[in-house]
Design a protein around this motif. Structure first.
Motif, PDB file in Angstrom:
ATOM      1  N   LEU A  56      32.433  43.216  47.895  1.00 24.75           N
ATOM      2  CA  LEU A  56      32.480  43.445  46.450  1.00 24.75           C
ATOM      3  C   LEU A  56      31.837  44.789  46.101  1.00 24.75           C
ATOM      4  CD1 LEU A  56      33.407  42.134  43.799  1.00 24.75           C
ATOM      5  CD2 LEU A  56      31.160  41.080  43.634  1.00 24.75           C
ATOM      6  N   PHE A  57      30.684  45.076  46.711  1.00 24.95           N
ATOM      7  CA  PHE A  57      30.031  46.369  46.494  1.00 24.95           C
ATOM      8  C   PHE A  57      30.981  47.507  46.875  1.00 24.95           C
ATOM      9  CE2 PHE A  57      25.613  44.390  47.583  1.00 24.95           C
ATOM     10  CZ  PHE A  57      25.521  43.845  46.311  1.00 24.95           C
ATOM     11  N   GLU A  58      31.664  47.345  47.998  1.00 26.35           N
ATOM     12  CA  GLU A  58      32.596  48.375  48.469  1.00 26.35           C
ATOM     13  C   GLU A  58      33.757  48.550  47.479  1.00 26.35           C
ATOM     14  OE1 GLU A  58      35.576  48.713  52.194  1.00 26.35           O
ATOM     15  OE2 GLU A  58      33.476  48.313  52.714  1.00 26.35           O
ATOM     16  N   GLN A  59      34.343  47.436  47.019  1.00 23.70           N
ATOM     17  CA  GLN A  59      35.444  47.505  46.058  1.00 23.70           C
ATOM     18  C   GLN A  59      35.027  48.223  44.786  1.00 23.70           C
ATOM     19  OE1 GLN A  59      36.967  43.604  45.154  1.00 23.70           O
ATOM     20  NE2 GLN A  59      37.761  43.278  47.221  1.00 23.70           N
ATOM     21  N   LEU A  60      33.787  48.029  44.365  1.00 14.06           N
ATOM     22  CA  LEU A  60      33.284  48.617  43.123  1.00 14.06           C
ATOM     23  C   LEU A  60      32.592  49.958  43.348  1.00 14.06           C
ATOM     24  CD1 LEU A  60      31.883  45.344  41.528  1.00 14.06           C
ATOM     25  CD2 LEU A  60      34.012  46.529  40.934  1.00 14.06           C
ATOM     26  N   GLY A  64      25.481  49.833  48.771  1.00 14.87           N
ATOM     27  CA  GLY A  64      24.995  48.519  49.173  1.00 14.87           C
ATOM     28  C   GLY A  64      24.984  48.255  50.660  1.00 14.87           C
ATOM     29  N   GLU A  65      25.265  49.283  51.470  1.00 14.53           N
ATOM     30  CA  GLU A  65      25.290  49.078  52.924  1.00 14.53           C
ATOM     31  C   GLU A  65      23.948  48.584  53.458  1.00 14.53           C
ATOM     32  OE1 GLU A  65      26.133  52.042  51.494  1.00 14.53           O
ATOM     33  OE2 GLU A  65      28.308  51.998  51.692  1.00 14.53           O
ATOM     34  N   GLU A  66      22.865  48.965  52.803  1.00 14.45           N
ATOM     35  CA  GLU A  66      21.523  48.574  53.244  1.00 14.45           C
ATOM     36  C   GLU A  66      20.951  47.417  52.428  1.00 14.45           C
ATOM     37  OE1 GLU A  66      20.251  49.980  56.001  1.00 14.45           O
ATOM     38  OE2 GLU A  66      22.120  51.122  56.073  1.00 14.45           O
ATOM     39  N   SER A  67      21.709  46.902  51.489  1.00 14.68           N
ATOM     40  CA  SER A  67      21.198  45.840  50.626  1.00 14.68           C
ATOM     41  C   SER A  67      20.922  44.567  51.429  1.00 14.68           C
ATOM     42  CB  SER A  67      22.207  45.519  49.518  1.00 14.68           C
ATOM     43  OG  SER A  67      21.783  44.371  48.805  1.00 14.68           O
ATOM     44  N   PRO A  68      19.763  43.944  51.223  1.00 14.40           N
ATOM     45  CA  PRO A  68      19.492  42.667  51.885  1.00 14.40           C
ATOM     46  C   PRO A  68      20.400  41.541  51.364  1.00 14.40           C
ATOM     47  CG  PRO A  68      17.762  43.161  50.300  1.00 14.40           C
ATOM     48  CD  PRO A  68      18.662  44.374  50.361  1.00 14.40           C
ATOM     49  N   HIS A  69      21.106  41.794  50.271  1.00  9.72           N
ATOM     50  CA  HIS A  69      21.991  40.789  49.668  1.00  9.72           C
ATOM     51  C   HIS A  69      23.439  40.915  50.140  1.00  9.72           C
ATOM     52  CE1 HIS A  69      18.591  40.194  47.043  1.00  9.72           C
ATOM     53  NE2 HIS A  69      18.712  41.402  46.530  1.00  9.72           N
ATOM     54  N   SER A 111      26.920  41.679  33.260  1.00  7.70           N
ATOM     55  CA  SER A 111      26.947  43.143  33.214  1.00  7.70           C
ATOM     56  C   SER A 111      26.823  43.760  34.608  1.00  7.70           C
ATOM     57  CB  SER A 111      25.845  43.655  32.296  1.00  7.70           C
ATOM     58  OG  SER A 111      24.597  43.091  32.628  1.00  7.70           O
ATOM     59  N   MET A 112      27.398  44.950  34.719  1.00  7.43           N
ATOM     60  CA  MET A 112      27.430  45.678  35.987  1.00  7.43           C
ATOM     61  C   MET A 112      26.033  46.076  36.462  1.00  7.43           C
ATOM     62  SD  MET A 112      29.388  46.799  38.372  1.00  7.43           S
ATOM     63  CE  MET A 112      31.055  46.981  37.773  1.00  7.43           C
ATOM     64  N   ASP A 113      25.071  46.208  35.556  1.00  7.00           N
ATOM     65  CA  ASP A 113      23.733  46.628  35.981  1.00  7.00           C
ATOM     66  C   ASP A 113      23.111  45.652  36.972  1.00  7.00           C
ATOM     67  OD1 ASP A 113      23.389  44.768  33.863  1.00  7.00           O
ATOM     68  OD2 ASP A 113      21.528  45.710  33.188  1.00  7.00           O
ATOM     69  N   LEU A 118      21.566  44.610  42.671  1.00 11.70           N
ATOM     70  CA  LEU A 118      21.714  43.869  43.936  1.00 11.70           C
ATOM     71  C   LEU A 118      22.163  44.802  45.054  1.00 11.70           C
ATOM     72  CD1 LEU A 118      23.357  40.587  42.587  1.00 11.70           C
ATOM     73  CD2 LEU A 118      21.021  40.857  43.441  1.00 11.70           C
ATOM     74  N   ALA A 119      23.057  45.735  44.760  1.00 11.62           N
ATOM     75  CA  ALA A 119      23.512  46.695  45.771  1.00 11.62           C
ATOM     76  C   ALA A 119      22.364  47.584  46.235  1.00 11.62           C
ATOM     77  CB  ALA A 119      24.650  47.541  45.218  1.00 11.62           C
ATOM     78  N   ALA A 120      21.436  47.864  45.317  1.00 13.98           N
ATOM     79  CA  ALA A 120      20.280  48.700  45.644  1.00 13.98           C
ATOM     80  C   ALA A 120      19.135  47.892  46.260  1.00 13.98           C
ATOM     81  CB  ALA A 120      19.788  49.418  44.388  1.00 13.98           C
ATOM     82  N   GLY A 121      19.360  46.585  46.466  1.00 11.23           N
ATOM     83  CA  GLY A 121      18.330  45.758  47.079  1.00 11.23           C
ATOM     84  C   GLY A 121      17.315  45.230  46.095  1.00 11.23           C
TER      85      GLY A 121
END
Length: 190
Positions: A56-60, A64-69, A111-113, A118-121
């Motif tokens: 989802l992070f990639e699509q948007l 988020g490659e390093e996100s623990p989520h 909201s996207m925020d 989450l992408a930023a961890g």
């Protein structure tokens, strides 16, 4: 005796009865985030998709490659607005651009925020990201309850966020002392 129409179902689980045949809802556990004279809205919380937050992070294009989520599942939240994200989480709603506080402990954010956090961890520790939601017009869910399509029980955040998705429906049924596996597929009225 209180009528179904006046009974507040916000912060309640909605358990599909075994005879529920609608493929969108068969075998589901919903969590109701809003219920008033205009209708009812919630998300399905036990149907993970074959999609992770990383995809989802990639699509948007959120990184988020390093996100623990990144390995967290994304859920099918319901057949309405399937292209929108609904994030059920522990915490307060005033941290995010578009949220409603369901209970003192649980909020729903659209909201996207929140996804950016989450992408930023960052973001809440306990959350469910759902694509789509479930909605009923005024009186529609009440009619389905009278037709024995659903059971309801007060929601619990531990079941939402600490119980594995495949066990959530039975855990919610357990609050009522019900084993859905022992219930007949035939609906009845007394």
């Amino acid at each position: 005796m209180q009528s179904v129409e006046n009974f507040g179902l916000k912060d309640h689980f909605l358990l599909a009865m075994p005879h529920q045949e609608d493929p969108n809802f068969a075998g589901t556990l919903g969590y109701l985030c809003d219920h008033d004279e205009k209708g009812t809205m919630g998300v399905i919380v036990n149907r993970p998709l074959e999609l992770t937050l990383e995809a989802l992070f990639e699509q948007l294009d959120l990184g988020g490659e390093e996100s623990p989520h990144r390995n967290a599942p994304v859920y099918f939240g319901g057949p309405v607005h399937k292209d929108r994200g609904f994030i059920l989480h522990r915490g307060v709603s005033d941290e995010w651009d578009s949220s409603i506080q369901v209970t003192d402990e649980v909020a729903l954010t659209t909201s996207m925020d929140m996804l950016q956090a989450l992408a930023a961890g960052r973001g809440p520790e306990h959350f469910l990201v759902c694509l789509g939601c479930a909605g009923w017009e005024s009186g529609q869910l009440e009619a389905e309850l009278l037709d024995n399509a659903w059971l309801t029980v007060e929601g619990r955040s531990d079941i939402l966020f600490e119980v594995p998705p495949e066990q959530r429906l039975n855990a919610a049924a357990g609050i009522l002392g019900v084993d859905l596996n022992l219930m007949t597929r035939e609906a009845g009225h007394s």
